[in-house]
Design a protein around this motif. Sequence first.
Motif, short mmCIF file in Angstrom:
data_model
loop_
_atom_site.label_atom_id
_atom_site.label_comp_id
_atom_site.label_asym_id
_atom_site.label_seq_id
_atom_site.Cartn_x
_atom_site.Cartn_y
_atom_site.Cartn_z
N ALA A 209 -12.36 -0.52 2.63
CA ALA A 209 -13.08 -0.92 1.43
C ALA A 209 -14.04 0.16 0.94
O ALA A 209 -14.23 0.31 -0.27
CB ALA A 209 -13.85 -2.21 1.70
N GLU B 118 -12.07 2.68 -1.08
CA GLU B 118 -11.63 2.06 -2.33
C GLU B 118 -12.78 1.96 -3.33
O GLU B 118 -12.62 2.23 -4.51
CB GLU B 118 -11.06 0.66 -2.06
CG GLU B 118 -9.78 0.66 -1.26
CD GLU B 118 -8.58 1.08 -2.08
OE1 GLU B 118 -8.56 0.82 -3.30
OE2 GLU B 118 -7.67 1.68 -1.50
N ALA B 119 -13.95 1.55 -2.84
CA ALA B 119 -15.12 1.42 -3.72
C ALA B 119 -15.54 2.78 -4.26
O ALA B 119 -15.85 2.91 -5.45
CB ALA B 119 -16.27 0.78 -2.96
N LYS C 224 -0.05 4.12 -2.50
CA LYS C 224 -1.32 4.82 -2.37
C LYS C 224 -1.18 6.01 -1.44
O LYS C 224 -0.32 6.04 -0.56
CB LYS C 224 -2.40 3.89 -1.82
CG LYS C 224 -2.69 2.71 -2.71
CD LYS C 224 -3.75 1.83 -2.09
CE LYS C 224 -4.02 0.63 -2.97
NZ LYS C 224 -5.03 -0.23 -2.37
N GLY D 162 0.79 -1.22 0.00
CA GLY D 162 0.00 0.00 0.00
C GLY D 162 0.82 1.26 0.00
O GLY D 162 0.26 2.35 0.09
N THR E 266 -13.67 5.40 -4.77
CA THR E 266 -12.68 5.82 -5.76
C THR E 266 -12.90 5.08 -7.09
O THR E 266 -12.87 5.70 -8.16
CB THR E 266 -11.26 5.55 -5.24
OG1 THR E 266 -11.09 6.23 -4.00
CG2 THR E 266 -10.21 6.01 -6.22
N ALA E 267 -13.13 3.77 -7.01
CA ALA E 267 -13.33 2.98 -8.23
C ALA E 267 -14.59 3.42 -8.97
O ALA E 267 -14.58 3.56 -10.20
CB ALA E 267 -13.40 1.50 -7.88
#
Length: 112
Positions: free
Chosen positions: A38, A41-42, A31, A28, A44-45
């Motif tokens: 999570a 991360e979700a 980053k 990591g 951002t995706a």
Amino acid sequence: MSRNAKINALLLLAVAALAVLPLVLGLGDHKEEPFAGADAEAETAITEIEPDYEPWFSPLYEPPSGEIESALFAVQAALGAGVLAYYFGLRRGRRQGEERTAAALRDTPESD
């Protein structure tokens, strides 16, 4: 060392390894926030895939800072651990009580 003590020591070592290895190996590091979670991360995706995405729901309560959010998460984890500890302690206590009762019944002489 008994079998249960060996198993407990191995489990403790595994948990420690799971906690320390990502930090030691530098996972990591590429980053901005290496261990954000999570949800981040979700988000951002989804934003990268669909920039105009509108969430369906909004949170019921948004903590004013990250520290308060972390504290609430820690309280939630502590309550969950307390419930699990209570359950397993109760189960073990019942089993020990049944074993004592069975031993007491075996040891008492029968009368006619």
